[in-house]
Design a protein around this motif. Structure first.
Motif, short mmCIF file in Angstrom:
data_model
loop_
_atom_site.label_atom_id
_atom_site.label_comp_id
_atom_site.label_asym_id
_atom_site.label_seq_id
_atom_site.Cartn_x
_atom_site.Cartn_y
_atom_site.Cartn_z
N LYS A 282 2.49 7.22 -6.67
CA LYS A 282 1.62 8.35 -7.04
C LYS A 282 2.31 9.68 -6.80
CE LYS A 282 -2.90 6.18 -6.43
NZ LYS A 282 -4.23 6.25 -5.74
N LYS B 73 2.44 1.93 -3.37
CA LYS B 73 1.49 2.53 -4.31
C LYS B 73 1.39 4.04 -4.08
CE LYS B 73 -1.44 -1.56 -4.97
NZ LYS B 73 -2.79 -2.14 -4.74
N ILE B 74 1.32 4.44 -2.81
CA ILE B 74 1.25 5.86 -2.50
C ILE B 74 2.52 6.58 -2.95
CG2 ILE B 74 1.09 7.55 -0.61
CD1 ILE B 74 -0.47 5.39 0.95
N GLN B 75 3.67 5.95 -2.70
CA GLN B 75 4.94 6.54 -3.12
C GLN B 75 4.99 6.72 -4.64
OE1 GLN B 75 8.47 4.15 -2.52
NE2 GLN B 75 9.75 5.96 -2.18
N GLU C 207 0.82 -1.21 0.00
CA GLU C 207 0.00 0.00 0.00
C GLU C 207 0.86 1.26 0.00
OE1 GLU C 207 -3.45 2.10 2.80
OE2 GLU C 207 -2.77 0.06 3.21
N GLU D 193 -6.00 9.45 0.48
CA GLU D 193 -6.14 8.01 0.39
C GLU D 193 -5.39 7.27 1.51
OE1 GLU D 193 -4.93 6.81 -3.49
OE2 GLU D 193 -5.95 8.47 -4.48
N THR D 194 -4.88 8.02 2.47
CA THR D 194 -4.07 7.40 3.52
C THR D 194 -4.73 7.56 4.89
OG1 THR D 194 -2.79 9.43 3.94
CG2 THR D 194 -1.99 7.96 2.21
N ILE E 246 -3.32 13.78 -2.47
CA ILE E 246 -2.77 12.42 -2.51
C ILE E 246 -2.92 11.76 -1.15
CG2 ILE E 246 -0.65 11.08 -2.80
CD1 ILE E 246 0.27 13.21 -4.81
N LEU E 247 -2.75 12.53 -0.08
CA LEU E 247 -2.83 11.99 1.27
C LEU E 247 -4.27 11.65 1.69
CD1 LEU E 247 -0.30 14.30 3.17
CD2 LEU E 247 0.07 11.98 2.29
#
Length: 260
Positions: free
Chosen positions: A112, A108-110, A105, A169-170, A166-167
């Motif tokens: 993006k 994936k964030i990194q 997970e 989704e975290t 972006i954050l």
């Protein structure tokens, strides 16, 4: 002559018969909770092993205070040890599974964030790093602030808002916003030290992140670390520029296994 009556001394014994059923009840409750805990991992074979072990254990005596219940056979002791080992292995396996899923997970964030950096040509201004403890976004101070100030430049607010999106989704991660400076002393009308400057810069950065109403303030923490966590040397202008930064870190939820 009057004879004195003699009283035979005797001990008073308290009826302690209630201890045996009470202790048996506690043992059964303990066994129940262990079985329920182990059943959180759906594994029929392990459940069958534990069931046999408990049957062997509790059929060996009528009560925990009886002689037959205290002296266990080698088979019963081995079964109890096997139950503990089975539970330990199950818990370790579940933790490692969660850690691996979390690693995927965070990767994936990194990706993006890195894509956003490359698309907008921010390679020299923003970097990311993923370690065994956190995913960190590093933004250089000259991208965000004028020298000796904590107010984010108007043209840089869009960068912070893009990071905020972006954050979104975290939501399962806590976020630490940390301000850093170089080792050049500062003393002006607003700040008396690099401690104050770094903390105020982190606060102003977080303020813009929270303008996104999808961000929960409970997830955030700010810290001002001054000059005391440099990324590189402070002996050159290039090194000092790298040390002046804001870092946004997504903190892991699970303990990392040493083998990972």
């Amino acid at each position: 002559m009057i004879k004195k009556k003699r009283y035979n001394e005797h001990e008073e014994h308290v009826n302690e018969g209630w201890l045996i059923p009470y202790a048996d009840l506690l043992t059964l409750l303990l066994a129940l909770f262990i079985v329920l805990y182990a059943m959180s991992s759906i594994d029929a074979k392990k459940y069958e092993e534990m069931s046999k072990a408990f049957n062997t254990y509790f059929s060996s005596g009528s009560g925990v205070l009886s002689q037959s219940g205290i002296i266990e056979s080698d088979m019963s002791m081995d079964s109890t040890v096997n139950v503990k080992q089975t539970i330990d292995r199950s818990i370790t396996k579940q933790i490692n599974t969660l850690v691996n899923l979390e690693q995927i997970e965070l990767e994936k964030i990194q990706k993006k964030i890195d894509s956003f950096i490359q698309t907008n040509g921010f390679e020299t201004k923003i970097r990311t790093s993923l370690t065994k403890t956190e995913l960190t976004i590093m933004i250089s101070d000259n991208t965000l602030y004028n020298s000796g100030e904590s107010v984010i430049k108007p043209e840089s607010r869009a960068i912070v808002m893009a990071i905020s999106m972006i954050l979104e989704e975290t939501e399962d991660y806590n976020i630490i916003v940390a301000g850093h400076t170089d080792n050049v002393p500062i003393r002006n009308s607003e700040f008396e030290s690099n401690w104050e400057l770094s903390q105020k810069r982190a606060l102003r950065f977080m303020d813009i992140l929270l303008q996104n109403n999808k961000m929960d303030p409970k997830r955030f923490q700010i810290v001002g670390l001054g000059e005391f966590r440099p990324k590189t040397t402070n002996t050159t202008s290039e090194g000092r520029a790298m040390n002046r930064r804001v870092e946004v870190s997504l903190v892991r939820r699970f303990v990392i296994d040493k083998q990972i």
